[in-house]
Structure formats: C-alpha cells, structure tokens
Write an enzyme that holds these catalytic residues in place. Sequence first.
Site, PDB file in Angstrom:
ATOM      1  N   ALA A  24       0.838  -1.210   0.000  1.00  0.00           N
ATOM      2  CA  ALA A  24       0.000   0.000   0.000  1.00  0.00           C
ATOM      3  C   ALA A  24       0.865   1.248   0.000  1.00  0.00           C
ATOM      4  O   ALA A  24       0.514   2.256  -0.621  1.00  0.00           O
ATOM      5  CB  ALA A  24      -0.928  -0.008   1.210  1.00  0.00           C
ATOM      6  N   THR A  25       2.000   1.196   0.681  1.00  0.00           N
ATOM      7  CA  THR A  25       2.883   2.371   0.710  1.00  0.00           C
ATOM      8  C   THR A  25       3.283   2.753  -0.711  1.00  0.00           C
ATOM      9  O   THR A  25       3.283   3.931  -1.075  1.00  0.00           O
ATOM     10  CB  THR A  25       4.126   2.064   1.572  1.00  0.00           C
ATOM     11  OG1 THR A  25       3.693   1.814   2.911  1.00  0.00           O
ATOM     12  CG2 THR A  25       5.116   3.219   1.562  1.00  0.00           C
ATOM     13  N   ASN A  81      -6.169   3.558  10.604  1.00  0.00           N
ATOM     14  CA  ASN A  81      -5.634   2.281  11.080  1.00  0.00           C
ATOM     15  C   ASN A  81      -5.668   2.119  12.599  1.00  0.00           C
ATOM     16  O   ASN A  81      -5.816   1.018  13.102  1.00  0.00           O
ATOM     17  CB  ASN A  81      -4.199   2.072  10.564  1.00  0.00           C
ATOM     18  CG  ASN A  81      -3.359   3.316  10.623  1.00  0.00           C
ATOM     19  OD1 ASN A  81      -3.652   4.302   9.951  1.00  0.00           O
ATOM     20  ND2 ASN A  81      -2.318   3.294  11.425  1.00  0.00           N
ATOM     21  N   GLN A 124      -6.892  -0.127   4.952  1.00  0.00           N
ATOM     22  CA  GLN A 124      -7.559  -0.795   6.075  1.00  0.00           C
ATOM     23  C   GLN A 124      -9.011  -1.166   5.780  1.00  0.00           C
ATOM     24  O   GLN A 124      -9.558  -2.035   6.442  1.00  0.00           O
ATOM     25  CB  GLN A 124      -7.534   0.109   7.325  1.00  0.00           C
ATOM     26  CG  GLN A 124      -6.178   0.214   7.991  1.00  0.00           C
ATOM     27  CD  GLN A 124      -5.700  -1.089   8.639  1.00  0.00           C
ATOM     28  OE1 GLN A 124      -6.452  -2.047   8.793  1.00  0.00           O
ATOM     29  NE2 GLN A 124      -4.440  -1.127   9.005  1.00  0.00           N
ATOM     30  N   HIS A 140      -1.670  -7.590   2.592  1.00  0.00           N
ATOM     31  CA  HIS A 140      -1.534  -8.285   3.882  1.00  0.00           C
ATOM     32  C   HIS A 140      -2.541  -7.824   4.928  1.00  0.00           C
ATOM     33  O   HIS A 140      -2.545  -8.344   6.038  1.00  0.00           O
ATOM     34  CB  HIS A 140      -0.101  -8.160   4.416  1.00  0.00           C
ATOM     35  CG  HIS A 140       0.279  -6.807   4.928  1.00  0.00           C
ATOM     36  ND1 HIS A 140       0.448  -6.566   6.269  1.00  0.00           N
ATOM     37  CD2 HIS A 140       0.527  -5.649   4.296  1.00  0.00           C
ATOM     38  CE1 HIS A 140       0.810  -5.294   6.434  1.00  0.00           C
ATOM     39  NE2 HIS A 140       0.855  -4.728   5.246  1.00  0.00           N
ATOM     40  N   THR A 200       8.979  -6.477 -13.903  1.00  0.00           N
ATOM     41  CA  THR A 200       8.227  -7.708 -14.191  1.00  0.00           C
ATOM     42  C   THR A 200       7.242  -7.992 -13.077  1.00  0.00           C
ATOM     43  O   THR A 200       7.595  -7.909 -11.895  1.00  0.00           O
ATOM     44  CB  THR A 200       9.216  -8.884 -14.358  1.00  0.00           C
ATOM     45  OG1 THR A 200      10.117  -8.543 -15.414  1.00  0.00           O
ATOM     46  CG2 THR A 200       8.504 -10.184 -14.678  1.00  0.00           C
ATOM     47  N   CYS A 241       7.648   4.236  21.582  1.00  0.00           N
ATOM     48  CA  CYS A 241       8.447   4.011  22.790  1.00  0.00           C
ATOM     49  C   CYS A 241       9.907   4.248  22.427  1.00  0.00           C
ATOM     50  O   CYS A 241      10.441   3.571  21.555  1.00  0.00           O
ATOM     51  CB  CYS A 241       8.223   2.566  23.232  1.00  0.00           C
ATOM     52  SG  CYS A 241       8.762   2.281  24.892  1.00  0.00           S
TER      53      CYS A 241
END
Length: 383
Positions: free
Chosen positions: A75-76, A157, A185, A207, A243, A329
């Site tokens: 998707a990116t 998301n 999403q 995915h 390809t 984090c």
Amino acid sequence: MSAASAPVYLDHNATTPVDPAVLEAMLPFLQDRFGNPSSAHAYGRAAAEALARARAQVAALLEAAPEEVVFTSCATESINLAVKGVAFASSARGRRHLVRSAVEHPAASEACAYLAREHGFEVTAVPVERDGRVDPSRVLAAVREDTALVTLIHAQNETGALQPAAEIGAALRARGVPFHVDAAQSVGKVRVSVRELPCDALSIAGHKLYAPKGVGALYVRAGLQLHPLLHGAPYEGGRRAGTANVPYAVALGAACEIAGRWLASGAAERQRALRDRLQAKLEAAAGAVLNGPREERLPNTLNASFPGAIGDQLLEAAPEIAASTGSACHAGTHEPSGVLLAMGVAPEAALGAVRLSLGRDTAEAEIDRAAEALASAWRRLRR
Ligand code: PLP
C-alpha cells in the site's frame, strides 16, 4: 506456537494471516508455473492468463475495470504512486497544492511532506473532529484553484474511523479535483466500491486482507494523469515498470474474491457484534473509554484508553493477547499517538490507549479470554 498457548491475536490491522486458499492459489506460480507474463511461449501465456484473472478479481471487488488496476509491492507504494504521480503530472499545469487529513498513515503524510520539502508543493492538513472523522465542509474549504490532489485515509488504522469519503469524493468530482483514497484498512473489512465512492485513485494492501505481505494494488481511474515512479519497460499500462510478481498478484486476486464472498455473507455484522461485546466488557470491567466514532467505524476495530494505565505496560502485563498501541516508545519513555492527539484526546488518556483489531476467525471464547486478561492486568497495574 501451539494453538493452546498462542496469545489471542487481536492485531489484524497490523497484518492478517495468509488464508489457506490464497496460499494454495499462489503456490503453483512459485513452482512449475513460473513463466514471465511477457514471454510469447506457453509458460509466459500461463502466467499472463493468471495475471489477467487476478486483475479481474481485484477489479471485481472494487467494481472497477481490470485495466484500472495496477499491481504494486504494498500500500505504501500504491499511495506514493498516487500522491507523487498525480502531483508531478499536475505540476506542469501549475497545480502545486495538496490537501490531506491530520490523521493520514505516514505513507501519505510523508509523501506529501517530501513533495513540500523537495518540490515546493504546499500542503494543507485538515484537522479532525473529536471522533477522529473529518468534516467534509472543512476538506472542501481547504481546496483551492491550484489544488493538485486531495488524499484521504478511508479507515484510520488506529481508531478504525471511517471517513465520509463518498460525500467528499462527489463534491471534488464536481469541482474537477483529483481524489486519492487510502483504503488499505477498509478493503476487505467493509464494502468499498469505486462506483459508490467517487475517486480517481484508491490504494489497497494485500496483507491486510489475508494475502501475503509484499503485494498491493492501486486503482487508477481511466483518464487520470499520473507519472510513473519506476521507469522501465511499459508494464501495468505504463504506470509501473518491473516484471509483475505473478504469485503475489494471484494471491491478491484470490484474497479479493474471498473477501467479496465474506462481505456478501453478512459475516462483518457478526464481527461487529463480537467487537461490541469486547467493548462492553472492557467498559464495564476496566472503565475503558472508546477513542473513535461509535458507529462510523470498521467493524473489527476497538481503540480504547484505560484510565491510569500506559497502553504498552498493559499489553506487557497481558501476554495472553497480541495487540498494539499507537504510541511510540523511545529509550524507556512513551510518546502518545499523534492520531489520538490530533483528535483532542488528552496526552495521559492517549498513553493509556490500546488497539484491538479482530479477524474473520476471531471466536467469542477468544474475545472473552482477551477481555478477562486485559481487565485483570489493568486491576493489577492499578494496585
Ligand atoms: N495505509 C494504512 C491506512 C495502513 O494501515 C497501512 C499499514 O498499516 C498502510 C497504508 C501501509 O501499508 P504497507 O505497510 O503494507 O505498505
């Protein structure tokens, strides 16, 4: 991991397992049906036929024409192709302004930032309301004479918030402004049709709908001016060189066909009921506070803040489930999710947020186990 000891997987917005039928469909193209779809012999023809069928399957789910589907690696890549490809094509016509929401995935917001930094585009980020949705009138008010593209995340998301993309798309079409929708999403979780959602480009991610990682697609409406990002042989209608990844395209096609059947069966409503069960249990047992819209939301997604807790610590204390937080984090310190802050969620509440995202196979017993594990972890941490 044995099934009995495996944590309950509630992170389907991060990625989904590969559907066994998808794996079965793609495997021959990693084995004896390995031909290059451009080759003029029998091996090539078999690959070309499989690629055409996969393109038709993706197009059918979106109610698009097969020629309007471009296979990509993720998707990116689809989002970058839409945002930069349209921006570069519009720049020659003096259109150098982009509009996006404040809660885009980095694939869209960073593509816009790159165009601003390196190519002199101006970017307007439209704020969201308290429930994480944009007000269509604010998006339309941001559009100018020189707007090259509006890009909008269809389903957020982290929160699952479904944006009023159809309404915005209809108004933009009337004004002749190209519209890209990041549907990574939403496709496979709710019905997404480019007939009902007027747009010029729409990105999807394999995915997130039970195909493997490493494949995506971009719907490109016939007639949309778009510069390719990869230059080379004129594959994918001249929109993407390289390809074709035949096995992965076949996987995406199969996944789209399965998703279409799943949606038509009404299973999403059962999933919504399970998600609501989880939400009700966590509200009652741990005072969880919903982040995101109650109704206009993906049926599988629950983002909730747990009072007085830090989401990452809560998940650490509840190893019986696998889920995520939108917080970052760094070196032992926690930073709240930018998406929740953009919605006006207080920083302490945003730090206490956890995202739980169900899959097609999530069972009621798993929901009950997850609710109990989270509520008891929350009680232990509060002591
Ligand atoms: N857009 C949205 C809304 C997403 O949720 C994601 C992945 O999380 C992406 C784009 C990017 O997908 P990928 O990392 O598969 O390219």
